[in-house]
Design an enzyme around this catalytic site. Structure first.
Site, PDB file in Angstrom:
ATOM      1  CB  ALA A  16      49.805  12.766 -33.719  1.00 38.66           C
ATOM      2  CB  ALA A  50      48.977  25.316 -24.364  1.00 40.33           C
ATOM      3  CE  LYS A  78      52.408  27.509 -22.248  1.00 40.51           C
ATOM      4  NZ  LYS A  78      52.094  26.072 -22.399  1.00 40.51           N
ATOM      5  CB  VAL A 187      41.816   1.444 -40.455  1.00 46.03           C
ATOM      6  CG1 VAL A 187      42.425   0.057 -40.308  1.00 46.03           C
ATOM      7  CG2 VAL A 187      42.817   2.408 -41.069  1.00 46.03           C
ATOM      8  CB  ILE A 348      52.239  19.430 -29.307  1.00 51.88           C
ATOM      9  CG1 ILE A 348      50.740  19.413 -29.649  1.00 51.88           C
ATOM     10  CG2 ILE A 348      53.047  19.849 -30.530  1.00 51.88           C
ATOM     11  CD1 ILE A 348      50.181  20.746 -30.085  1.00 51.88           C
TER      12      ILE A 348
END
Length: 506
Positions: A16, A50, A78, A187, A348
């Site tokens: 991400a 995936a 895929k 952090v 994703i």
């Protein structure tokens, strides 16, 4: 263009974080500084190996070379997801990407198949899609550049399997080459502006203070900024999606990689299998109310293709969404924004769509106008709810009664929106895509029919189309699909031919 926002801070790395940093640097240019803070001491979840076909749009945005990308991430291709034992034991179907047959007029192909099926002369639904036939036969190729109208090869849709850690590393190199500044550190504290309540800075364990105008929270389940600092709130969906734990483990690759992900329903959840070039990814997603952790681990390890390469890594999660993905000057992406189990490889995709949405609504004047955040949150919520419904469908549409888990799933109440979709389809096979929802008619039809929801009738428009000899039409589509798959290389041959050279060059 000059942006009022000049300093963007991404908190957290992994898939991400580096997707966000790379895209922001690529699109917004060097007028905006992008700084990413991450700690090597904090591991990434890394089960998102995936994907769905939309990721090609993201890679194209970055200008990535496909062969190099697949080589650098030990990736494979895929064509869809194979589901075993979901509708009932000893049954298998594939949710394939791309098209199914070809529509006639305004009537989708599956309606013609449905009429033939109810009359007893249609083959298996999966026989009419290049993706599903090629997946079973271990074949793969992308669509040719030029194909005749109506040729099923023109509709090949595909995505990738890849090593998530290698993908993050690949994107890190991409982002840093375009000006992203990486800071190593944990952090320790989030500093809020006393007047606006916005995040002013994050303070690291070594005392360094990192200021920003806009913060992207990619800190995982913890949600350090969106939840820890801003107390945004979280809406749980565990009453519809009962699994709350997962175990992940890689194993040795013992066979050529299949061009599809596999999802096998187990007694108290489901097991994933994701083939990569160098290993196979595996995991068991399960309900802790129905099975213990040790038994789940034993089940997972007993059902691997090859030798386990590590101990199973446990994950705990609460399915649901953050009440606001954009709150004040913080936008949450990935696990910080919510969690959907990886049943349909949507994690994703949701990161990608969050980035795309942010770029479309980017506050170029520097003001965090609530109208932008409201639109972002509304679209994010809509997308999440429709994905939720699609996932719940897999659990609800079953006749399995062999375990307490499946009894609970089969008899549970479901969202009204999903019930309306099922009722309409069961009546006459109709499905209407709702605005920009992720999954289209082919996806919903394959899963509903694959899991045993067979309509009582079909769209009467089928009978109004003149000149359609339905048995011949269905047979011709099936024959064209089969002949085209005959001409395709095997999945392994395609990887060897297209991607190994890129690996050597890299």
């Amino acid at each position: 263009m000059t942006y009022g926002i000049t300093h963007i801070v991404v908190v957290g790395g992994g898939t991400a974080g580096w997707m966000a940093a790379s895209a922001l640097a690529r699109v917004l240019g060097r007028q905006v500084t992008v700084r990413l803070v991450e700690s090597d001491e904090i591991g990434i979840v890394g089960v998102g190996e995936a994907t769905v076909p939309h990721i090609k749009l993201f890679n194209n945005l970055l200008g990535l070379n496909e062969a190099e990308f697949v080589a650098r991430t030990q990736g494979t291709f895929k064509l869809g997801i194979q589901f075993r034992d979901w509708g009932k034991l000893d049954t298998t179907y594939i949710h394939g990407f791309g098209v199914m047959g070809h529509d006639v007029g305004l009537t989708p192909f599956h309606q013609y198949w449905l009429k033939g099926h109810l009359a007893g002369y249609a083959g298996d639904l999966l026989d009419y899609s290049v993706n599903t036939v090629a997946a079973v036969r271990g074949k793969f190729m992308p669509a040719p550049v030029d194909v005749p109208a109506g040729n099923p090869l023109g509709g090949i849709g595909y995505a990738y399997h890849f090593d998530a850690a290698l993908y993050a590393r690949f994107l890190r190199a991409y982002g840093e080459a375009r000006g992203v500044r990486r800071t190593e550190g944990k952090v320790q504290h989030v500093e809020l502006d006393p007047e606006s309540g916005h995040v002013a800075a994050v303070v690291l364990a070594d005392g360094e203070r990192v200021e920003g105008d806009l913060f992207i929270d990619c800190s995982g389940f913890r949600g350090l900024l969106i939840e820890g600092a801003l107390q945004t709130g979280y809406e749980t969906w565990n009453h519809w999606l009962p699994c709350d734990r997962a175990l992940a483990v890689p194993c040795e690759r013992v066979d050529v990689p299949t061009p599809y992900t596999r999802s096998t329903a187990r007694e108290s959840g489901w097991q994933w299998r994701i083939p990569l070039q160098h290993r196979t990814g595996n995991g068991y997603v399960y309900s802790s109310s129905h099975i213990g952790d040790d038994e789940a681990a034993s089940t997972l390890l007993a059902n691997l293709d090859g030798k386990a390469l590590a101990d199973p890594r446990p994950l705990r999660f609460v399915t649901g969404v953050r009440k606001k993905a954009w709150n004040k000057n913080v936008v949450a992406l990935g696990l910080a924004s919510g969690f959907m189990e990886p049943l349909e490889s949507t994690s994703i995709h949701m990161i990608q769509m969050g980035i795309s949405r942010l770029l479309q609504l980017f506050p170029s004047d520097g003001r965090m106008d609530p109208v932008l955040a409201d639109r972002y949150n509304a679209q994010t919520r809509f997308e999440a709810e429709r994905i939720r419904d699609f996932l719940v469908l897999h659990y609800k549409a079953t006749t399995r009664d062999d375990s307490p888990f499946w009894n609970d799933c089969r008899t549970m109440s479901i969202p009204d929106s999903l019930q309306a979709t099922i009722d309409l389809f069961r009546h006459s096979g109709r499905f209407f895509r709702d605005a920009d929802e992720m999954f289209g008619v082919v996806s919903w039809v394959q899963v509903m029919i694959g899991q045993g929801i067979i309509p009582n009738g079909y769209d009467p428009l089928v009978d109004q189309m003149p000149g359609v000899d339905l048995p011949k039409f269905l047979a011709s589509v099936r024959d064209v699909v089969s002949r085209n798959v005959d001409l395709m290389p095997t999945h392994q041959q395609f990887i060897d031919r297209e991607c190994r050279a890129a690996a050597v060059a890299a």
